[in-house]
Write a protein that holds these residues in place. Structure first.
Motif, PDB file in Angstrom:
ATOM      1  N   MET A 238       0.837  -1.195   0.000  1.00 42.81           N
ATOM      2  CA  MET A 238       0.000   0.000   0.000  1.00 42.81           C
ATOM      3  C   MET A 238       0.877   1.253   0.000  1.00 42.81           C
ATOM      4  O   MET A 238       1.850   1.353   0.738  1.00 42.81           O
ATOM      5  CB  MET A 238      -0.892  -0.040   1.234  1.00 42.81           C
ATOM      6  N   ALA A 239       0.553   2.213  -0.874  1.00 39.63           N
ATOM      7  CA  ALA A 239       1.362   3.432  -0.999  1.00 39.63           C
ATOM      8  C   ALA A 239       1.120   4.369   0.178  1.00 39.63           C
ATOM      9  O   ALA A 239       0.001   4.490   0.660  1.00 39.63           O
ATOM     10  CB  ALA A 239       0.987   4.135  -2.297  1.00 39.63           C
ATOM     11  N   ASN A 240       2.225   5.025   0.645  1.00 44.14           N
ATOM     12  CA  ASN A 240       2.126   5.936   1.784  1.00 44.14           C
ATOM     13  C   ASN A 240       2.530   7.346   1.391  1.00 44.14           C
ATOM     14  O   ASN A 240       3.392   7.537   0.532  1.00 44.14           O
ATOM     15  CB  ASN A 240       3.053   5.473   2.910  1.00 44.14           C
ATOM     16  N   LEU A 241       1.916   8.333   2.065  1.00 43.19           N
ATOM     17  CA  LEU A 241       2.345   9.716   1.876  1.00 43.19           C
ATOM     18  C   LEU A 241       3.712   9.884   2.525  1.00 43.19           C
ATOM     19  O   LEU A 241       3.988   9.289   3.560  1.00 43.19           O
ATOM     20  CB  LEU A 241       1.343  10.667   2.525  1.00 43.19           C
ATOM     21  N   ASP A 242       4.551  10.711   1.912  1.00 44.89           N
ATOM     22  CA  ASP A 242       5.894  10.942   2.433  1.00 44.89           C
ATOM     23  C   ASP A 242       5.967  12.385   2.921  1.00 44.89           C
ATOM     24  O   ASP A 242       5.875  13.321   2.118  1.00 44.89           O
ATOM     25  CB  ASP A 242       6.912  10.690   1.320  1.00 44.89           C
ATOM     26  N   ASN A 243       6.129  12.568   4.231  1.00 47.29           N
ATOM     27  CA  ASN A 243       6.112  13.917   4.805  1.00 47.29           C
ATOM     28  C   ASN A 243       7.246  14.799   4.294  1.00 47.29           C
ATOM     29  O   ASN A 243       7.088  16.014   4.167  1.00 47.29           O
ATOM     30  CB  ASN A 243       6.165  13.849   6.339  1.00 47.29           C
ATOM     31  N   LEU A 244       8.381  14.190   4.018  1.00 47.65           N
ATOM     32  CA  LEU A 244       9.529  14.967   3.532  1.00 47.65           C
ATOM     33  C   LEU A 244       9.257  15.522   2.125  1.00 47.65           C
ATOM     34  O   LEU A 244       9.528  16.681   1.838  1.00 47.65           O
ATOM     35  CB  LEU A 244      10.780  14.071   3.504  1.00 47.65           C
ATOM     36  N   ILE A 245       8.689  14.699   1.269  1.00 43.13           N
ATOM     37  CA  ILE A 245       8.405  15.115  -0.108  1.00 43.13           C
ATOM     38  C   ILE A 245       7.176  16.021  -0.169  1.00 43.13           C
ATOM     39  O   ILE A 245       7.066  16.855  -1.059  1.00 43.13           O
ATOM     40  CB  ILE A 245       8.202  13.868  -1.022  1.00 43.13           C
ATOM     41  N   HIS A 246       6.277  15.885   0.782  1.00 45.69           N
ATOM     42  CA  HIS A 246       4.999  16.586   0.717  1.00 45.69           C
ATOM     43  C   HIS A 246       5.123  18.114   0.742  1.00 45.69           C
ATOM     44  O   HIS A 246       4.299  18.818   0.161  1.00 45.69           O
ATOM     45  CB  HIS A 246       4.101  16.117   1.866  1.00 45.69           C
ATOM     46  N   GLN A 247       6.180  18.640   1.388  1.00 45.04           N
ATOM     47  CA  GLN A 247       6.372  20.094   1.452  1.00 45.04           C
ATOM     48  C   GLN A 247       6.400  20.649   0.010  1.00 45.04           C
ATOM     49  O   GLN A 247       7.122  20.097  -0.844  1.00 45.04           O
ATOM     50  CB  GLN A 247       7.697  20.369   2.198  1.00 45.04           C
ATOM     51  N   PRO A 248       5.606  21.709  -0.321  1.00 44.06           N
ATOM     52  CA  PRO A 248       5.430  22.131  -1.716  1.00 44.06           C
ATOM     53  C   PRO A 248       6.715  22.376  -2.514  1.00 44.06           C
ATOM     54  O   PRO A 248       6.807  21.957  -3.665  1.00 44.06           O
ATOM     55  CB  PRO A 248       4.605  23.412  -1.596  1.00 44.06           C
ATOM     56  N   VAL A 249       7.696  23.066  -1.910  1.00 45.80           N
ATOM     57  CA  VAL A 249       8.926  23.335  -2.682  1.00 45.80           C
ATOM     58  C   VAL A 249       9.674  22.031  -2.964  1.00 45.80           C
ATOM     59  O   VAL A 249      10.142  21.790  -4.092  1.00 45.80           O
ATOM     60  CB  VAL A 249       9.852  24.339  -1.927  1.00 45.80           C
ATOM     61  N   ARG A 250       9.756  21.175  -1.947  1.00 47.18           N
ATOM     62  CA  ARG A 250      10.452  19.896  -2.166  1.00 47.18           C
ATOM     63  C   ARG A 250       9.679  19.032  -3.158  1.00 47.18           C
ATOM     64  O   ARG A 250      10.280  18.290  -3.943  1.00 47.18           O
ATOM     65  CB  ARG A 250      10.659  19.159  -0.834  1.00 47.18           C
ATOM     66  N   LEU A 251       8.357  19.134  -3.150  1.00 50.69           N
ATOM     67  CA  LEU A 251       7.551  18.361  -4.104  1.00 50.69           C
ATOM     68  C   LEU A 251       7.870  18.810  -5.541  1.00 50.69           C
ATOM     69  O   LEU A 251       7.992  17.991  -6.453  1.00 50.69           O
ATOM     70  CB  LEU A 251       6.054  18.559  -3.811  1.00 50.69           C
ATOM     71  N   ARG A 252       8.056  20.135  -5.730  1.00 50.09           N
ATOM     72  CA  ARG A 252       8.414  20.652  -7.052  1.00 50.09           C
ATOM     73  C   ARG A 252       9.808  20.185  -7.468  1.00 50.09           C
ATOM     74  O   ARG A 252      10.031  19.774  -8.615  1.00 50.09           O
ATOM     75  CB  ARG A 252       8.353  22.183  -7.060  1.00 50.09           C
ATOM     76  N   ILE A 253      10.733  20.224  -6.501  1.00 49.34           N
ATOM     77  CA  ILE A 253      12.117  19.805  -6.798  1.00 49.34           C
ATOM     78  C   ILE A 253      12.149  18.330  -7.211  1.00 49.34           C
ATOM     79  O   ILE A 253      12.717  17.965  -8.239  1.00 49.34           O
ATOM     80  CB  ILE A 253      13.028  20.027  -5.550  1.00 49.34           C
ATOM     81  N   VAL A 254      11.506  17.497  -6.401  1.00 46.52           N
ATOM     82  CA  VAL A 254      11.525  16.049  -6.663  1.00 46.52           C
ATOM     83  C   VAL A 254      10.764  15.732  -7.963  1.00 46.52           C
ATOM     84  O   VAL A 254      11.192  14.872  -8.742  1.00 46.52           O
ATOM     85  CB  VAL A 254      10.951  15.262  -5.455  1.00 46.52           C
ATOM     86  N   SER A 255       9.663  16.448  -8.210  1.00 44.52           N
ATOM     87  CA  SER A 255       8.910  16.228  -9.451  1.00 44.52           C
ATOM     88  C   SER A 255       9.792  16.520 -10.664  1.00 44.52           C
ATOM     89  O   SER A 255       9.800  15.766 -11.643  1.00 44.52           O
ATOM     90  CB  SER A 255       7.681  17.135  -9.508  1.00 44.52           C
ATOM     91  N   SER A 256      10.537  17.632 -10.596  1.00 43.44           N
ATOM     92  CA  SER A 256      11.435  17.981 -11.708  1.00 43.44           C
ATOM     93  C   SER A 256      12.489  16.896 -11.921  1.00 43.44           C
ATOM     94  O   SER A 256      12.735  16.467 -13.050  1.00 43.44           O
ATOM     95  CB  SER A 256      12.150  19.306 -11.430  1.00 43.44           C
TER      96      SER A 256
END
Lengths: 98, 183
Positions: free
Chosen positions: A1-19
């Motif tokens: 089952m997939a889990n939310l990741d608190n570290l990635i969830h922060q908006p700026v980090r989410l943009r960085i990781v998405s890129s």
């Protein structure tokens, strides 16, 4: 089952990781390219990258290109998996909650 | 987390991935298309109007294309490091070797049919590149092939100029389109 990741969830980090997730496993992105892409400051991007690096989600390689110091950033296999799980968890929330 | 927050996060992911793909594509593909579009446009116009002197023109244009490509690759390598460049280079080399083999085995191909053969071979390369990396290149390759065949059938006397326009002009226009971030 997939889990939310608190570290990635922060908006700026989410943009960085998405890129970084758009690159393949053997590719990396230059620090200033990523900074300009998301209109961040050196300090802001550096701070977020340190947190991601501490969790082994990204790897940083310092090198020289045309005698200028450059830092290349890549998403690690662990980071790629965490991002994928995070996105799956978000999609599941959209699907399950009315 | 509620549904709205999940939706906002997924929107951030979508925007960031779109922005990155466009920026990376713009860095290399757009300039590359313009450079080879100029080579194609000037070279094919030369083939139509210069006769035997076209050999020297192609020599100059090829040097311009290769040097321009090297500059673009070096510039984009300072932004995104990848092994794609090497694979792209090998692909085009293999494509031209196969083109030469077909030319040798199925030939001789003369005059305008030679121009058409080169056009379709290069268009096929763009189709493969499109399937591999960047969807706009797929449509560019297919469009150039279709328009080249139309010109071959409808205006055979002006085929060189027609191929210059649809091939070279098409690549230049596509390059400008990509650089402006429309795709």
């Amino acid at each position: 089952m997939a889990n939310l990741d608190n570290l990635i969830h922060q908006p700026v980090r989410l943009r960085i990781v998405s890129s970084l997730s758009t690159l393949s496993e053997d590719e990396s992105m230059e620090f200033t390219f990523l900074r300009d892409l998301h209109e961040l400051t050196d300090g802001n991007l550096g701070a977020h990258l340190r947190k991601l690096e501490d969790a082994s989600y990204v790897s940083l390689e310092k090198t020289f290109v045309e005698r200028k110091p450059r830092t290349f950033i890549a998403l690690t296999r662990k980071g790629r998996k965490a991002f994928s799980e995070h996105v799956k968890a978000l999609e599941k929330i959209l699907k399950d909650k009315p | 987390m509620d549904r709205n927050e999940a939706h906002e996060s997924l929107e951030i992911v979508r925007q960031a991935t779109d922005l990155t793909r466009q920026a990376v594509a713009r860095a290399g593909t757009g300039y590359m298309l313009i450079i080879w579009g100029i080579v194609w446009l000037v070279g094919f116009l030369g083939s139509q109007f210069l006769g035997d002197a076209q050999g020297y023109l192609w020599l100059v244009l090829d040097v311009f294309g290769i040097v321009g490509t090297a500059v673009v690759i070096l510039k984009s390598r300072s932004q995104v490091r990848s092994t794609h460049g090497k694979r792209i280079g090998i692909f085009w080399l293999i494509l031209f070797v196969y083109g030469a083999l077909i030319f040798w085995i199925a030939g001789p191909i003369h005059g305008d049919n030679y121009l058409l053969f080169i056009t379709i071979l290069v268009s096929f390369g763009y189709v493969v590149m499109g399937l591999w990396f960047s969807p706009p290149l797929l449509y560019i390759g297919l469009s150039i092939t279709a328009l080249a065949l139309v010109g071959w059938q409808v205006i055979p006397d002006y085929l060189g100029a027609w191929l210059a326009l649809v091939g070279g002009g098409g690549l230049i226009a596509s390059g400008i389109f990509i650089l402006r971030g429309r795709v």
